[in-house]
Motif scaffolding. Structure first.
Motif, PDB file in Angstrom:
ATOM      1  N   ASN A 145     -22.567   0.004  -1.090  1.00 57.94           N
ATOM      2  CA  ASN A 145     -23.615  -0.811  -1.529  1.00 57.94           C
ATOM      3  C   ASN A 145     -22.960  -1.982  -2.340  1.00 57.94           C
ATOM      4  O   ASN A 145     -22.794  -1.646  -3.608  1.00 57.94           O
ATOM      5  N   PRO A 146     -22.681  -3.075  -1.651  1.00 52.81           N
ATOM      6  CA  PRO A 146     -22.959  -3.480  -0.481  1.00 52.81           C
ATOM      7  C   PRO A 146     -21.867  -2.592   0.452  1.00 52.81           C
ATOM      8  O   PRO A 146     -20.626  -2.361   0.282  1.00 52.81           O
ATOM      9  N   ALA A 147     -22.401  -2.772   2.043  1.00 56.03           N
ATOM     10  CA  ALA A 147     -21.559  -1.762   2.916  1.00 56.03           C
ATOM     11  C   ALA A 147     -20.324  -2.562   2.994  1.00 56.03           C
ATOM     12  O   ALA A 147     -20.058  -3.752   2.982  1.00 56.03           O
ATOM     13  N   ARG A 148     -19.258  -1.753   3.137  1.00 54.50           N
ATOM     14  CA  ARG A 148     -18.025  -2.429   3.580  1.00 54.50           C
ATOM     15  C   ARG A 148     -17.174  -1.480   4.456  1.00 54.50           C
ATOM     16  O   ARG A 148     -17.400  -0.267   4.801  1.00 54.50           O
ATOM     17  N   VAL A 149     -16.354  -2.046   5.343  1.00 55.80           N
ATOM     18  CA  VAL A 149     -15.498  -1.519   6.282  1.00 55.80           C
ATOM     19  C   VAL A 149     -14.490  -0.480   5.629  1.00 55.80           C
ATOM     20  O   VAL A 149     -13.683  -0.894   4.928  1.00 55.80           O
ATOM     21  N   ILE A 150     -14.641   0.709   5.964  1.00 56.42           N
ATOM     22  CA  ILE A 150     -13.505   1.829   5.293  1.00 56.42           C
ATOM     23  C   ILE A 150     -12.863   2.317   6.386  1.00 56.42           C
ATOM     24  O   ILE A 150     -11.478   2.890   6.110  1.00 56.42           O
ATOM     25  N   LYS A 151     -13.203   1.788   7.644  1.00 55.79           N
ATOM     26  CA  LYS A 151     -12.031   2.387   8.866  1.00 55.79           C
ATOM     27  C   LYS A 151     -12.754   1.637  10.079  1.00 55.79           C
ATOM     28  O   LYS A 151     -13.714   1.320  10.272  1.00 55.79           O
ATOM     29  N   THR A 152     -11.647   1.585  11.130  1.00 51.92           N
ATOM     30  CA  THR A 152     -11.845   1.008  12.264  1.00 51.92           C
ATOM     31  C   THR A 152     -11.931   2.151  13.218  1.00 51.92           C
ATOM     32  O   THR A 152     -10.640   2.775  13.337  1.00 51.92           O
TER      33      THR A 152
END
Length: 185
Positions: A145-152
């Motif tokens: 929160n807020p959402a963030r990219v941790i992996k693809t």
């Protein structure tokens, strides 16, 4: 007594909505307790699975793609109040519509909130409790929160499985999960 009657009316209304949505968007599974502000502004793809107690404020339109799974207690907003206009306080009585698009093959964890104007890209996973305030690229794993990219995710492998028709669908609710040993060891 009046409160009990209001509660029972709300339960019946929710159940009727759930049945109507499952008829209109077959084959999909819709959990109990779902609330949708404007059902005509909700579009579901095939094999969408929406779990219990989800709230979808679809005033600005919400589109959910094929084979998407949405866990319990999620909230999706497609409109928002304006707060910096001088007509009322604490917020304006004016709203702006911002469509939400959840593309195909997405998994949304429990208690996720998705804010207006967001697109969740194909094949993404949104972790439990995330608050999605901006669009997510395809094949992303996001949380926070807020959402963030941790992996693809591996897009090539994803597309290979997609082309082979290896879809996980649990519209019947009878899926048998295979538990494996901890992969981190």
């Amino acid at each position: 007594m009046i409160e009990i009657l209001k509660y029972l009316y709300g339960v019946r209304k929710s159940e009727n909505l759930r049945k109507d949505l499952m008829k209109k968007f077959s084959p999909c599974r819709i959990g109990k307790g779902i609330k949708v502000t404007v059902p005509s502004q909700l579009e579901l793809g095939e094999y969408v699975d929406i779990q219990t107690n989800c709230n979808i404020a679809s005033n600005g339109s919400v589109s959910i793609g094929d084979y998407t799974q949405i866990s319990d207690n999620c909230t999706i907003f497609s409109d928002e109040h304006l707060y910096d206009i001088d007509d009322y306080i604490p917020i304006s009585n004016k709203k702006i519509k911002k469509p939400v698009k959840i593309e195909s093959y997405v998994i949304i964890g429990a208690n996720v909130s998705i804010l207006p104007g967001v697109t969740v890209g194909k094949g993404s996973i949104v972790g439990m409790g995330a608050v999605v305030i901006s669009s997510i690229p395809p094949y992303s794993v996001v949380l926070g929160n807020p959402a963030r990219v941790i992996k693809t995710r591996d897009a090539k492998e994803f597309e290979k499985l997609l082309n082979e028709g290896k879809f996980f669908e649990n519209v019947t609710g009878s899926a048998k999960f295979e538990y494996i040993k901890d992969l981190l060891q």
